[in-house]
Structure formats: structure tokens, C-alpha cells
Design a protein around this motif. Sequence first.
Motif, short mmCIF file in Angstrom:
data_model
loop_
_atom_site.label_atom_id
_atom_site.label_comp_id
_atom_site.label_asym_id
_atom_site.label_seq_id
_atom_site.Cartn_x
_atom_site.Cartn_y
_atom_site.Cartn_z
N GLY A 23 8.39 -31.54 5.63
CA GLY A 23 7.16 -32.18 5.16
C GLY A 23 6.66 -33.21 6.15
N VAL A 24 5.36 -33.20 6.42
CA VAL A 24 4.79 -34.13 7.38
C VAL A 24 4.65 -35.51 6.75
CG1 VAL A 24 3.55 -32.32 8.60
CG2 VAL A 24 2.42 -33.54 6.73
N SER A 25 4.44 -36.49 7.62
CA SER A 25 4.15 -37.83 7.12
C SER A 25 2.85 -37.81 6.33
CB SER A 25 4.04 -38.80 8.29
OG SER A 25 3.64 -40.07 7.85
N THR A 26 2.73 -38.70 5.37
CA THR A 26 1.54 -38.74 4.50
C THR A 26 0.76 -40.04 4.58
OG1 THR A 26 2.90 -39.54 2.67
CG2 THR A 26 2.61 -37.14 2.86
N ILE A 720 0.97 -30.43 1.75
CA ILE A 720 1.53 -29.07 1.74
C ILE A 720 0.84 -28.21 2.79
CG2 ILE A 720 1.76 -26.97 0.36
CD1 ILE A 720 2.10 -28.77 -2.11
N GLU A 721 -0.48 -28.31 2.86
CA GLU A 721 -1.23 -27.51 3.83
C GLU A 721 -0.78 -27.82 5.26
OE1 GLU A 721 -5.32 -28.36 3.15
OE2 GLU A 721 -5.26 -27.73 1.06
N GLU A 722 -0.70 -29.11 5.59
CA GLU A 722 -0.34 -29.49 6.96
C GLU A 722 1.10 -29.09 7.28
OE1 GLU A 722 -1.21 -30.88 10.73
OE2 GLU A 722 -2.58 -30.70 9.03
N SER A 723 2.00 -29.25 6.30
CA SER A 723 3.40 -28.91 6.52
C SER A 723 3.58 -27.41 6.75
CB SER A 723 4.24 -29.36 5.33
OG SER A 723 4.16 -30.76 5.14
N LEU A 724 2.89 -26.59 5.94
CA LEU A 724 3.00 -25.15 6.10
C LEU A 724 2.32 -24.68 7.38
CD1 LEU A 724 2.46 -23.89 2.42
CD2 LEU A 724 4.60 -24.31 3.64
N TYR A 725 1.21 -25.33 7.73
CA TYR A 725 0.53 -24.99 8.97
C TYR A 725 1.45 -25.18 10.17
CZ TYR A 725 -2.53 -25.77 13.01
OH TYR A 725 -3.10 -25.74 14.25
N ARG A 726 2.18 -26.30 10.18
CA ARG A 726 3.07 -26.59 11.30
C ARG A 726 4.37 -25.78 11.22
NH1 ARG A 726 2.07 -31.94 13.68
NH2 ARG A 726 0.05 -32.67 12.93
N GLY A 727 4.85 -25.56 9.98
CA GLY A 727 6.16 -24.95 9.81
C GLY A 727 6.19 -23.45 9.89
N THR A 728 5.02 -22.79 9.97
CA THR A 728 5.00 -21.33 10.04
C THR A 728 4.44 -20.80 11.36
OG1 THR A 728 2.85 -21.28 8.91
CG2 THR A 728 4.81 -21.10 7.53
N ARG A 729 4.31 -21.68 12.35
CA ARG A 729 3.78 -21.23 13.63
C ARG A 729 4.68 -20.21 14.31
NH1 ARG A 729 1.89 -27.08 16.08
NH2 ARG A 729 -0.16 -27.19 15.08
N TRP A 730 5.96 -20.26 13.96
CA TRP A 730 6.90 -19.32 14.58
C TRP A 730 6.52 -17.87 14.29
CZ3 TRP A 730 9.14 -16.01 11.15
CH2 TRP A 730 9.15 -16.39 9.81
N ALA A 731 5.75 -17.63 13.22
CA ALA A 731 5.42 -16.27 12.80
C ALA A 731 4.36 -15.61 13.68
CB ALA A 731 4.95 -16.26 11.35
N VAL A 732 3.67 -16.40 14.49
CA VAL A 732 2.62 -15.84 15.34
C VAL A 732 3.23 -14.84 16.33
CG1 VAL A 732 0.81 -16.38 17.01
CG2 VAL A 732 1.22 -17.91 15.08
N PHE A 733 2.65 -13.64 16.37
CA PHE A 733 3.05 -12.54 17.26
C PHE A 733 4.35 -11.86 16.84
CE2 PHE A 733 0.47 -15.25 20.18
CZ PHE A 733 -0.59 -14.37 20.32
#
Length: 817
Positions: A23-26, A720-733
Motif C-alpha cells: 500500500g502506498v503512502s496516503t 487502492i488505485e495507486e497501490s494496484l497501479y504500482r503493484g501490477t506493473r510486472w504484468a506488462v508484456f
Amino acid sequence: MVQVSYPGVYVQEVPSGVRTITGVSTSIAAFLGRASKGPIDKAVRLLSYADYERAFGEPHPQSDLADSVRMFFANGGTNCYVVRLAPGATPAVVTLRSLVPVPPGQAVLVAIAKAAGTWGNTVRMEVDYDTPNPDESFNLRVIQEEGGSVVQTESFTGLTMNPSSSRFAPSFVTQSSSLVDLELAAAMGSATDSGSFINTLANSFAGFSASRRPLRNPLTDPAGATDGAGIQAALNALFAGGETSFDISVNGSSYVTVDLSIAPALPATIAGIAGNIESKINDMLATLSPAPTVSVSLGTNVAGFGRFIEITAGNGDESAVRVRRAAANDIAGALMLGVDQGGIEKPRWSNFRPAPTASLMRLGDPTTPGDIGFANDVLTIDQNAITQITINGTNVALNTADFNIQTTAGTDPWYMNASGDSAVTGDNDGIREKLRIIARAINAEPDLGFQAEVWGYHLAVLATNGALGNEPTTLSTGTAAFDATLQTNVRQYSLGQDVGDFTTNGSPGTPGGNPTAGAYQGSEANQTGMHALDPVDLINLMVIPGDRDVTESVMNSVWGPVSVYCQRRRAFLLVDPPPSWTDSNGRPQVVQDTGLINQLRATMVKDHAAVFYPRLKYNARGLIKTIGPAGAIAGLMARTDGSRGVWKAPAGIEAGIRDIVGVNLELTDRENGVLNKKGVNCIRVLPNGIVNWGARTLDGDDDFGSEWKYISIRRLALMIEESLYRGTRWAVFEPNDEPLWANLRLNVGAFMNSLFRQGAFQGSSPTEAYYVRCDASTTTQNDRNLGIVNVEVGFAPLKPAEFVVIKIQQMAGQIET
């Protein structure tokens, strides 16, 4: 895949597919406004209010920025960025001149305050040549004052004007200082232009090394015969005593040892002797690659004294000639040749150094090897007999404690100048030590009112009696009156103004105009205004503190673009109440005219912003003032996030506001009821303190029926949006099929479950609290053809208990049926 080749057991590690989502800082806040100093249109990270004071100085008299940041930290904030706005501000500037030509000198360096504004007018600079080589380098001290007190000091030692040096003053100071930038003056050319400053020999002289002890013959003859035969005899006498060699480096080359006694023998003419020494030096330099060369002369005859050896660089960049003592049979000490022996060593570009901020003794032109500046009259300072010197009618004692130059210790006192040479005399027998004593004595005399910088600067050391091998106790500087050799300069250079003979083009810093809507919005292309935050990785809260020179209409035109920016950055905007919300009697006009609320939010992204009312009273250094509550509320949100979580509304009896003394009006329950239904968060004075008593966004009007009614729900969704945005970058490609979908469900589900276990969602089980979908139903074949994978996440947020209704019923008694 393991490649098997022999019978046996093989071990292979298989990835688990778990990629933890954090979770990112809030509660990272961003503030925009006017400050007294600091960088303009640049986001500066602060971790305490002390950081603000260091970066931005005292509070700006018209802006609430400083006090809003102070309240942020006082109420629980720990991390924020501040962007200083100062449209049209200019920095304080002054140009420093060199010592030569004789004043006013040449413009050499432009000193510019690090940031625009009047604060730069309080920056002072001191220059001195008190370095290991006072003919080459200089020291710079930069001082900033506020309210008559020094608040910051920076010292830069051993600076040079050699553009190939790692301590080249413009580059080194600009990169290291937080107060000033240094640039070459226009007359100097460009340090990056190969056709101007660096490679044009005409811009400076060739580096040289000159001896400080004259050659004469016979050695015991004070008249000092200076014909070729006499000089030949003088050098041969030194050779006979075993003093034959010295080490030399040219243009930064390795040192080579030169032996002057080897063949061919010295001739009996001045030109012949110079040519002989030159050939022997160049023969040794020829062993280097590339091979530098030198030229040698015996200078101009000084009547009654003799001649000085001068060695000048003859090829390459002609940057420097450096002489040191040889390991054996040294002659450099006897000739005082080389800076460590008290000689003169002037590298190229040293004439571009800024003049020292002191009264200094100058004799001759330092760009000319032979011009060491002798006058007709002689001032004698006798270390055994002198008791004082007289300057402008003021006597300066030289025979008392701390400033005593009298001594009889040592056998060769004039070049005992290195630490440890003479513990008996406190290392005060050497040339520079004696001059330092004189300088300190002058500086300590209150009636003189100026500094003296006399050590190591163009002072000719000439014997008036005694033998060369046992140098006498007399120093001759070349004038009858000591003060006639002093050239007065100021104690400090000041940014923004010309003071003394050695500065020019001083221009004071200006504060700039009032912030406009354009200044707040800035330029995305130039990263100014709010776009100065673009390079910042993450911000969560945005605050624009009030400014007494910014009208309400200007602020109303700013809120819309800023709220759009917050939406794009997944941040939340905290809004101070406009002045029109309170009437002249100090009562809430906004209660009577709720249309004022609609005017405020007309252009805003309403679900990404909230307004808090009324203003707060606080103690501003002894005065009670009012301020918008946004900064304090940002700190309160940070405190609540840390103790309870972002899903907890930053309101209630726990939401006390610190560092204040009251509010500028106290709302009644009914007034609070009117404003709460319109989405205005009220700050109330309750028996337990002053607390925030509202948690609605500007989309929280009861007439709107928005799903983003509450601040806590909106901020939880943004997290939640920011955390998932950062935490799922590994899925690209990654291959877009069921293995990827399963990994996404696993990792996103684990993150959502951790929030559920912390109490972020409704429901008694995970299935009631959230869901994560990523399969063929969310990602169709067409999506896969387009390279798209869809992850659907839903959650049941906790809504604040805004109204607690207590039902009480009387029992009618026990009735049996």
C-alpha cells in the motif's frame, strides 16, 4: 528447464508467482505559495518545519504558506513538498573584479543568489588568499544573515580559476553552494568554449616560478655585485657547498630532478647562465611524454641586491611551473625557489582570482615574472629590534604577546615557514609566519577598522645585511610608509550592491509580484506552478494556503484547474473557506446564502476536494492571527491515517486540531446542520477541545446522492488505485492467458485481504468485503488480441457513522398473555 545429462538428483527453483503489493503512502502533502527565499517553481521535500526554515527562511509577511506548513507538522504530518511562487522575482547579483590591472581590475566572476527574491540582498562574501599557495588559489566564505544574525555559512577552500581543475570556482561553488551561483563574467569568455576562455593564451600569462632570495657576489658583500661573473661565482659557491639540485614539474607533469652542477659548466654571462640552467631543465623534461619545456631568465637587476631566477612554462597549456626541494643536495631552499620555500609560483589564470576582501599589501604586477615591485624607499621590519609599526597614525605593537615577531632562534630563519621547523619560536620565524603575525596585529587593532592580508602576496624578501647562508633579520617591502603599501578593500562583498573598488554591476534582488492564477497553474511544459510537482513520484494531499495579496476571485479561478490536477495525480484537494463566507459581524454568511457553496465548487472536480470552515486562530510569534484550516487538516489526516487507517474519517472527538488558540467564529448546532448537508465540513469548539466535525467531499451535498460522499471512501479508493497501479506493473508484456490471470488474482486478492483484515471494508468475511476478477469473463479474445488484460476489483467501503440515533422506549409493564 533443467538439462539432465547424468543419472542423479537435480534441484530446480520454481517461481511462486507471489509479487507482494504494498500500500502506498496516503498523507504526503503538497503546498504552493509565497516564501521569503528558496528555489522558485521547484518542489522541495520537507520532513519537519525546521526543514522549511532552512530552505525557505522566515515566513513571508503576506503569505500563510509557512504557518500552514507548521500546522501540518504540528498536527501529525511527516512528509510534504513545498513549491515557492514568485512571479517576476529577480535574484541579487554582483560582479567581482580581480586585483589586476590596478583597480578597478577586470570583471571576473558574477555571483548570483541561488534563488530570486530580496533574501539575496542579505548574502555576503569574503575572499582571502590564505591557502597553501597564496599566489594560485583562494578561499570563499558565503554568509547569509536574517534579522542581524548569521543563519547560514558556507566555506569553500582552495578554489582556482583554472578551468581544468576539479576546484574551478564557477563549477565547484555553483554545484556545492545552497546560497550562490558563480558564473564567469562576460569579459572572461566561456569556460566551455574551446575558442575563448580555456585555450586563448592571451587571456592570461604563462605560469612561472620565481626565486625570492637574490644572487650576488661575493656572498658577504651587501652591495651584491650582479655581473655575469658575480652570479656565476655565487652559484658555484652554492654548488661547492653541495647545494646543486631541485625537483620541477611543468604543466602538471611528473616531477623530475635537475642537477645544475653537471656539465656543461656555468658560463660567465647573464644570458649564458640563464641558457645553461634552461638547457639542463629541458633535458630532464625531455624524458617525459609529452615533453614540456621552460624558458629561464635571471630577471632585472635590483640595485644593491642582485638577480632572481625566473622559470616560465614554454609550451603546452603553459599552466604552471612548480619547484620543490630535492631529496638530496637541494638548492631550492637556499634560493627560496618554489612556494614551499617562500618563492613566488604564479600559475596561469591566477590573475583572474577575485580580489581579497581585506586591505592587502601589493607590490608589482603579478602577471609579470620580473615585476616584484621595488620602490625607492625601504620599510624595514627587524625581527630582533622592532617594537611597533605605525599605520595612519595608529601604532600597532609587534613586541607583545600574541603579536611578537622578535626572536633570535634559528640559524636560517627566513625560510623556516613550515609547521614543525621551529618549535622554540612557535614556527614564527618563516616569511609567511611573520607576515601572518603582522596581519593579525593589524586586524586586532580596533582603531584601524580594516583587515590586512599581507602574507604570501607579492612580498619581496631582500637581505640588507649578512650572508646568504645565514639570512639576516631584516625584511624590506619597498616603501617608506607601511600604509602606502596597503590597498584598502571592504571586509565583505554584498550581493545586490557595489561596495569598494572591486565590485561592479550590483543589482538587488526583487520579490516579484503577487501570485496570479497563471502563477498557481503554471506551465506543464516548463514544470512551473503546480506542475513543479510533476517530477514528484507521489502526492496525496494538496493545499494552497491563503495570501493577503491574492483576491477571492483569483482563488476561485484556481480551484478548478488544481482539482483537475489532483484527479490526474490521484490526490485530494483541501480548500480553505473564501472570505465572503463570513460577514462583517463575524457570522457565517454562507448559512444565509448557501449559493456561495455552489459558486465555490462550480468548476471543481467535487469528489476530489473538500472544504473546511471556519478559519483558525493561532499565535504568530506573539500576535493572534487567523489562517485557513487546510494545512492543519492535512496534518490531522496524516495523524489519523497513521493511527487508524485511511478508511477512518478524519473527524470526531479524536480529531483535535493542535497548535491553535481558537476559531474566528463558533458555529451552533443548527448552523452546523445547514452546512453539513451542503458538504461543508465544520470545525467545532466542543468541551473536549477544538475538533474537525465533518468528513464530506464537495460532492457530499445531500441533494447529489454521490457514491463519493465521504472523504474516507474517496481517499481509500485513491490509495487502492495507486497501490494496484504500482503493484501490477510486472504484468506488462507477460503472456496474456490463464497463468497470468491466476497470478493477478492471487496478488491483488492478497492485497485486498490484508486491507480487510485491518478493518478497511464492511462484511464479516472476505466474500462480503471485496472481490477480484480476472479471467475470460473480464478479458475477451478481442481484448487479448489488443494486448489488454482486465482486472476487476470491487470493495464494500466503511461509511462513517455521521448520525448516531439512540432510541429509548419505556416498558409498559409486565402483561401476561
